[in-house]
Design a protein around this motif. Structure first.
Motif, PDB file in Angstrom:
ATOM      1  N   THR A  75       0.828  -1.209   0.000  1.00  0.00           N
ATOM      2  CA  THR A  75       0.000   0.000   0.000  1.00  0.00           C
ATOM      3  C   THR A  75       0.863   1.261   0.000  1.00  0.00           C
ATOM      4  OG1 THR A  75      -1.806  -1.122   1.156  1.00  0.00           O
ATOM      5  CG2 THR A  75      -1.752   1.285   1.282  1.00  0.00           C
ATOM      6  N   LEU A  76       1.906   1.281   0.823  1.00  0.00           N
ATOM      7  CA  LEU A  76       2.745   2.476   0.942  1.00  0.00           C
ATOM      8  C   LEU A  76       3.461   2.808  -0.357  1.00  0.00           C
ATOM      9  CD1 LEU A  76       4.280   1.825   4.475  1.00  0.00           C
ATOM     10  CD2 LEU A  76       2.713   3.674   3.867  1.00  0.00           C
ATOM     11  N   THR A  77       3.901   1.779  -1.072  1.00  0.00           N
ATOM     12  CA  THR A  77       4.627   2.005  -2.324  1.00  0.00           C
ATOM     13  C   THR A  77       3.712   1.927  -3.547  1.00  0.00           C
ATOM     14  OG1 THR A  77       5.172  -0.358  -2.524  1.00  0.00           O
ATOM     15  CG2 THR A  77       6.751   1.053  -1.355  1.00  0.00           C
ATOM     16  N   ARG A  78       2.421   1.650  -3.303  1.00  0.00           N
ATOM     17  CA  ARG A  78       1.455   1.423  -4.391  1.00  0.00           C
ATOM     18  C   ARG A  78       2.021   0.408  -5.376  1.00  0.00           C
ATOM     19  NH1 ARG A  78      -2.334   5.171  -3.462  1.00  0.00           N
ATOM     20  NH2 ARG A  78      -1.710   7.136  -2.474  1.00  0.00           N
ATOM     21  N   ASN A  79       2.554  -0.653  -4.821  1.00  0.00           N
ATOM     22  CA  ASN A  79       3.339  -1.609  -5.593  1.00  0.00           C
ATOM     23  C   ASN A  79       2.918  -3.025  -5.229  1.00  0.00           C
ATOM     24  OD1 ASN A  79       5.237  -3.115  -6.898  1.00  0.00           O
ATOM     25  ND2 ASN A  79       7.005  -2.267  -5.821  1.00  0.00           N
ATOM     26  N   PRO A  80       2.230  -3.724  -6.117  1.00  0.00           N
ATOM     27  CA  PRO A  80       1.819  -5.096  -5.817  1.00  0.00           C
ATOM     28  C   PRO A  80       2.974  -6.076  -5.691  1.00  0.00           C
ATOM     29  CG  PRO A  80       1.404  -4.593  -8.127  1.00  0.00           C
ATOM     30  CD  PRO A  80       1.820  -3.307  -7.476  1.00  0.00           C
ATOM     31  N   LEU A  81       4.176  -5.644  -6.073  1.00  0.00           N
ATOM     32  CA  LEU A  81       5.347  -6.517  -6.004  1.00  0.00           C
ATOM     33  C   LEU A  81       6.139  -6.332  -4.710  1.00  0.00           C
ATOM     34  CD1 LEU A  81       6.666  -5.917  -9.628  1.00  0.00           C
ATOM     35  CD2 LEU A  81       5.160  -7.738  -8.860  1.00  0.00           C
ATOM     36  N   ALA A  82       5.673  -5.470  -3.821  1.00  0.00           N
ATOM     37  CA  ALA A  82       6.456  -5.115  -2.637  1.00  0.00           C
ATOM     38  C   ALA A  82       6.273  -6.129  -1.509  1.00  0.00           C
ATOM     39  CB  ALA A  82       6.070  -3.725  -2.146  1.00  0.00           C
ATOM     40  N   SER A  83       7.360  -6.377  -0.832  1.00  0.00           N
ATOM     41  CA  SER A  83       7.373  -7.123   0.431  1.00  0.00           C
ATOM     42  C   SER A  83       8.732  -6.873   1.067  1.00  0.00           C
ATOM     43  CB  SER A  83       7.143  -8.625   0.205  1.00  0.00           C
ATOM     44  OG  SER A  83       8.269  -9.214  -0.404  1.00  0.00           O
ATOM     45  N   ALA A  84       8.908  -7.341   2.288  1.00  0.00           N
ATOM     46  CA  ALA A  84      10.187  -7.118   2.958  1.00  0.00           C
ATOM     47  C   ALA A  84      11.340  -7.798   2.226  1.00  0.00           C
ATOM     48  CB  ALA A  84      10.108  -7.618   4.401  1.00  0.00           C
ATOM     49  N   SER A  85      11.046  -8.888   1.527  1.00  0.00           N
ATOM     50  CA  SER A  85      12.112  -9.588   0.791  1.00  0.00           C
ATOM     51  C   SER A  85      12.388  -8.933  -0.548  1.00  0.00           C
ATOM     52  CB  SER A  85      11.733 -11.057   0.589  1.00  0.00           C
ATOM     53  OG  SER A  85      10.487 -11.172  -0.072  1.00  0.00           O
ATOM     54  N   THR A  86      11.346  -8.566  -1.301  1.00  0.00           N
ATOM     55  CA  THR A  86      11.579  -7.979  -2.623  1.00  0.00           C
ATOM     56  C   THR A  86      12.130  -6.565  -2.551  1.00  0.00           C
ATOM     57  OG1 THR A  86       9.268  -7.239  -2.754  1.00  0.00           O
ATOM     58  CG2 THR A  86       9.786  -9.382  -3.708  1.00  0.00           C
ATOM     59  N   LEU A  87      11.958  -5.892  -1.425  1.00  0.00           N
ATOM     60  CA  LEU A  87      12.513  -4.542  -1.272  1.00  0.00           C
ATOM     61  C   LEU A  87      13.907  -4.535  -0.645  1.00  0.00           C
ATOM     62  CD1 LEU A  87       9.395  -2.478  -0.104  1.00  0.00           C
ATOM     63  CD2 LEU A  87      10.298  -2.794  -2.406  1.00  0.00           C
ATOM     64  N   GLY A  88      14.440  -5.713  -0.345  1.00  0.00           N
ATOM     65  CA  GLY A  88      15.791  -5.786   0.204  1.00  0.00           C
ATOM     66  C   GLY A  88      15.871  -5.564   1.696  1.00  0.00           C
ATOM     67  N   ILE A  89      14.743  -5.410   2.364  1.00  0.00           N
ATOM     68  CA  ILE A  89      14.740  -5.137   3.809  1.00  0.00           C
ATOM     69  C   ILE A  89      15.288  -6.329   4.581  1.00  0.00           C
ATOM     70  CG2 ILE A  89      13.214  -4.753   5.787  1.00  0.00           C
ATOM     71  CD1 ILE A  89      11.511  -2.981   3.932  1.00  0.00           C
ATOM     72  N   LEU A 211      -6.868   5.992  -1.448  1.00  0.00           N
ATOM     73  CA  LEU A 211      -7.670   6.780  -2.380  1.00  0.00           C
ATOM     74  C   LEU A 211      -6.840   7.832  -3.110  1.00  0.00           C
ATOM     75  CD1 LEU A 211     -10.812   7.375  -0.112  1.00  0.00           C
ATOM     76  CD2 LEU A 211     -10.543   5.674  -1.937  1.00  0.00           C
ATOM     77  N   GLY A 212      -5.631   8.079  -2.624  1.00  0.00           N
ATOM     78  CA  GLY A 212      -4.768   9.092  -3.225  1.00  0.00           C
ATOM     79  C   GLY A 212      -4.295  10.077  -2.170  1.00  0.00           C
ATOM     80  N   GLU A 213      -3.045  10.494  -2.268  1.00  0.00           N
ATOM     81  CA  GLU A 213      -2.481  11.371  -1.242  1.00  0.00           C
ATOM     82  C   GLU A 213      -3.189  12.727  -1.209  1.00  0.00           C
ATOM     83  OE1 GLU A 213       1.713  11.658  -0.841  1.00  0.00           O
ATOM     84  OE2 GLU A 213       2.084   9.603  -1.530  1.00  0.00           O
ATOM     85  N   ASP A 214      -3.521  13.263  -2.375  1.00  0.00           N
ATOM     86  CA  ASP A 214      -4.188  14.567  -2.404  1.00  0.00           C
ATOM     87  C   ASP A 214      -5.553  14.499  -1.730  1.00  0.00           C
ATOM     88  OD1 ASP A 214      -2.032  15.615  -3.739  1.00  0.00           O
ATOM     89  OD2 ASP A 214      -2.912  15.322  -5.730  1.00  0.00           O
ATOM     90  N   LEU A 219      -8.971  15.480   3.165  1.00  0.00           N
ATOM     91  CA  LEU A 219      -9.886  14.961   4.177  1.00  0.00           C
ATOM     92  C   LEU A 219      -9.291  15.011   5.581  1.00  0.00           C
ATOM     93  CD1 LEU A 219     -11.326  11.881   2.237  1.00  0.00           C
ATOM     94  CD2 LEU A 219     -12.472  14.050   2.709  1.00  0.00           C
ATOM     95  N   GLY A 220      -8.136  15.667   5.712  1.00  0.00           N
ATOM     96  CA  GLY A 220      -7.567  15.919   7.029  1.00  0.00           C
ATOM     97  C   GLY A 220      -6.497  14.954   7.483  1.00  0.00           C
ATOM     98  N   GLN A 221      -6.053  14.020   6.630  1.00  0.00           N
ATOM     99  CA  GLN A 221      -5.030  13.070   7.037  1.00  0.00           C
ATOM    100  C   GLN A 221      -3.645  13.715   6.959  1.00  0.00           C
ATOM    101  OE1 GLN A 221      -3.504   9.541   4.615  1.00  0.00           O
ATOM    102  NE2 GLN A 221      -4.805   8.488   6.118  1.00  0.00           N
ATOM    103  N   ASN A 222      -2.861  13.481   7.999  1.00  0.00           N
ATOM    104  CA  ASN A 222      -1.449  13.891   7.972  1.00  0.00           C
ATOM    105  C   ASN A 222      -0.669  12.787   7.254  1.00  0.00           C
ATOM    106  OD1 ASN A 222       1.237  14.570   8.470  1.00  0.00           O
ATOM    107  ND2 ASN A 222       0.799  15.376  10.524  1.00  0.00           N
ATOM    108  N   VAL A 223      -0.584  12.908   5.930  1.00  0.00           N
ATOM    109  CA  VAL A 223      -0.043  11.824   5.112  1.00  0.00           C
ATOM    110  C   VAL A 223       1.415  11.509   5.449  1.00  0.00           C
ATOM    111  CG1 VAL A 223       0.520  11.124   2.750  1.00  0.00           C
ATOM    112  CG2 VAL A 223      -1.686  12.179   3.237  1.00  0.00           C
ATOM    113  N   PRO A 224       2.318  12.506   5.551  1.00  0.00           N
ATOM    114  CA  PRO A 224       3.719  12.173   5.875  1.00  0.00           C
ATOM    115  C   PRO A 224       3.860  11.421   7.192  1.00  0.00           C
ATOM    116  CG  PRO A 224       3.569  14.423   5.061  1.00  0.00           C
ATOM    117  CD  PRO A 224       2.164  13.951   5.272  1.00  0.00           C
ATOM    118  N   LEU A 225       3.105  11.842   8.222  1.00  0.00           N
ATOM    119  CA  LEU A 225       3.193  11.174   9.525  1.00  0.00           C
ATOM    120  C   LEU A 225       2.668   9.745   9.435  1.00  0.00           C
ATOM    121  CD1 LEU A 225       3.829  11.284  12.533  1.00  0.00           C
ATOM    122  CD2 LEU A 225       1.505  12.180  12.911  1.00  0.00           C
TER     123      LEU A 225
END
Length: 647
Positions: A75-89, A211-214, A219-225
């Motif tokens: 969700t954070l990377t908007r990337n269906p291929l992401a996981s702790a292993s595929t991102l090198g974490i 739904l999108g950062e904008d 809608l009042g979300q502190n997106v960076p936090l």
């Protein structure tokens, strides 16, 4: 079927696997004995409570943590291929654990989670730096895979240089649920439970973010936090698992996608279902591993990769099949040098290196070139390394040219890994067959990789990012096969690392003659493909308008590469990155004319592998570092540099 019914069925599957998990092992007993004798002191109670139940528990909570971490990262990377292993974490966390195991073992025993967390954070920061602001899904996953290669090469170096200090980490480094008591579970469960609860509290915020950062901001979300907290939660969940059971890949990739297939969209239910399916996948993989090899431990991480790598391939293909070809420039120089002058300079340097490599052993000079050591050991080894360097450089040049992909190399796109896996299967399945037939197994593996890449990437006109990502998925698949067979065949840690890294150790005049024959009959004629590769630089449409049959040329070129790869693996094992680095250096000297690059890259490839062989032979004498590992310490950072330049 309603979601509640799906959930109940999932729980039942987990319960069945848990029972099977508890009765597996060398201490044999039945389900009825388990249910009746677990309550009374005795053999079964001791085995279950001391060994098997802790193993099952860490499998369940580890699977839950990895699955939720993967869902959050997707969700954070908007990337269906992401996981702790595929991102090198996972790879970053494991590297720092190995680093501290070697140099600061006392600190590791006291701050294991903090050390793993630090490595994971380093990997995450590298992802954010290299992937670019757009965080394009396939590119993010590709960057993560390259970061994994980078940390894996560093980890492999430490494991080889400090075999005694890291000997117990080889199996654990592939991911294993083995527990000798409850200490690992007691360490991990409070952290995992706490951060799983935090993840559930963040579920609605992640629904809004999706739904999108904008829109979320309006809608009042502190997106960076919110993003910062979510990244921290995902990284801590993954790091905790790595610190106890080692890096286990693909659970965080597969579990959320399986849940989404059930129609689950909202993050609250997504996390809950993913916990169950993460546990199912991890416990199920451990059950399968003990079924395959009842009397020896097969790393559960290797089995999850066997299933997860095809899943990654499918997701990458599904995501990228509608991409434009997006072919990248191969790199060039505005002021190319004359080829004759460049060849002269490189030749002088190469001859000087040959003299040093043959005459110096890291301690004393041997100037009597008729001595037995020189004629029977040193000379064939150095000359074979030079020829293999030429073959690898030509392979990389052909791949980069015909695929229009600056990241192409036999190691990056999976040919060497699956070739090595084919060779290992041949050796283990047919131990009585002569090694003269080993190239057959290697060829089957490389042809399988070639066919997979060709048909999966053809629709996108061999999109460079997709081809590389497919190759890295194939590499993970091949590496997992090699890991399983290494354990199954009971190879030593050193032998396994040498095979996985590639080594010019013990090459002889027969190897030299074989390499020379391949160079004359296969590699040298490939220079005739130069003009077709030059035409491709103007684009596929232009090349076709000039009468080039692209499909035919690609197949012929890739067959050249398959044959060259087969014989290089046969002679020295799995050596990567020479074919990546040598053509790039050559292009930055003489420009993009393929014939000129072919000639200069061949000399540079020979220089690089002879240099790597010399360094590996002398840096830790009387022991040796595989030359392939020395090269990877150069190649993996160079891949990261290329990704940064392509940002």
């Amino acid at each position: 079927m309603k979601k509640a019914n799906y959930f109940i069925l999932s729980i039942m599957i987990l319960l069945v696997l848990s029972v099977i998990h508890l009765i597996q092992g060398q201490a044999d007993y039945t389900v009825s004995q388990l249910l009746t004798e677990i309550w009374t002191p005795g053999r079964i109670q001791d085995v279950v409570l001391t060994l098997r139940l802790p193993r099952l528990a860490i499998g369940i909570i580890g699977g839950m943590a990895l699955a939720v971490a993967g869902a959050m990262l997707q969700t954070l990377t908007r990337n269906p291929l992401a996981s702790a292993s595929t991102l090198g974490i996972n790879a970053g966390a494991f590297f720092f654990i190995v680093l501290f195991a070697v140099f600061f073992p006392t600190l590791l025993s006291e701050f294991r989670l903090g050390i793993a967390l630090f490595g994971a954070i380093i990997s995450a920061l590298m992802i954010l730096l290299l992937a670019g602001r757009r965080m394009e899904p396939v590119r993010v996953a590709l960057t993560g895979m390259i970061i994994t290669l980078f940390f894996s090469s560093l980890t492999g170096t430490l494991q080889l240089l400090y075999e005694n200090e890291t000997g117990g980490l080889f199996l654990w480094g592939s991911g294993t649920l083995v527990q000798l008591d409850w200490s690992g579970v007691q360490f991990a469960w409070p952290v995992i439970v706490l951060f799983l609860m935090i993840a559930l509290l963040l579920a609605k915020q992640l629904d809004l973010f999706q739904l999108g950062e904008d829109l979320a901001t309006s809608l009042g979300q502190n997106v960076p936090l919110m993003k910062l907290i979510s990244w921290i939660v995902a990284i801590i969940l993954a790091s905790t698992v790595v610190s106890v059971v080692g890096p286990i890949g693909f659970i965080g990739l597969m579990a959320p996608h399986l849940v989404k297939l059930l129609g689950v969209k909202k993050h609250g239910l997504l996390f809950i279902f993913s916990m169950v399916w993460g546990a199912i996948l991890l416990v199920g993989a451990d059950v399968a591993g003990r079924f395959i090899s009842p009397h020896s431990e097969i790393p559960v991480g290797a089995l999850t990769a066997l299933v997860g790598a095809p899943c990654l391939l499918y997701l990458a293909w599904k995501k990228a099949q509608f991409m434009s070809n997006g072919q990248s420039k191969l790199g060039n120089t505005a002021t190319p040098m004359r080829l004759s002058f460049s060849l002269l300079v490189v030749s002088i340097l190469f001859i000087a290196l040959l003299f040093i490599a043959i005459a110096y052993n890291g301690d004393v000079w041997i100037l009597d070139w008729s001595s037995f050591i020189i004629t029977e050991f040193r000379l064939p080894r150095v000359l074979t390394a030079a020829l293999i360097g030429i073959l690898l450089a030509i392979s990389g040049l052909l791949l980069q040219g015909i695929l229009r992909n600056p990241l192409a190399d036999t190691s990056v796109i999976g040919l060497t890994s699956l070739g090595g896996a084919g060779g290992m299967i041949f050796l283990v399945a047919l131990p009585s067959v002569s090694l003269a037939f080993l190239p057959i197994g290697i060829a089957i593996g490389t042809i399988f990789a070639f066919v997979a890449i060709y048909f999966m990437a053809k629709k996108t006109k061999f999109n460079p990012v997709l081809v590389t990502l497919i190759g890295i998925g194939l590499s993970a698949f091949g590496s997992s096969i090699i890991q399983v067979l290494t354990i199954k065949a009971k190879l030593t840690v050193t032998n396994a690392l040498v095979f996985l890294s590639g080594s010019t150790y013990a090459t002889n005049w027969l190897d030299f003659k074989l390499a020379l024959l391949v160079l004359i009959l296969i590699a040298a004629p490939s220079i005739l493909l130069s003009r077709y590769i030059d035409m491709l630089q103007f684009g596929e449409d232009t090349a076709q308008s000039m009468g080039v049959n692209l499909s035919k040329i690609r197949i012929i070129t890739l067959l050249f590469v398959v044959i060259l790869t087969t014989f290089t693996i046969t002679i020295v094992g799995v050596i990567g990155f020479v074919g990546l680095v040598a053509p790039h250096i050559a292009r930055r000297i003489v420009g993009n004319k393929t014939r000129a690059v072919w000639l200069l890259a061949s000399m540079i490839g020979a220089f690089l592998l002879v240099l790597a062989d010399f360094i590996g032979r002398t840096i830790i004498m009387p022991s040796e570092m595989p030359s392939g590992l020395v090269v990877s310490l150069i190649g993996a950072p160079y891949l990261l540099y290329l990704m940064y330049k392509m940002k």
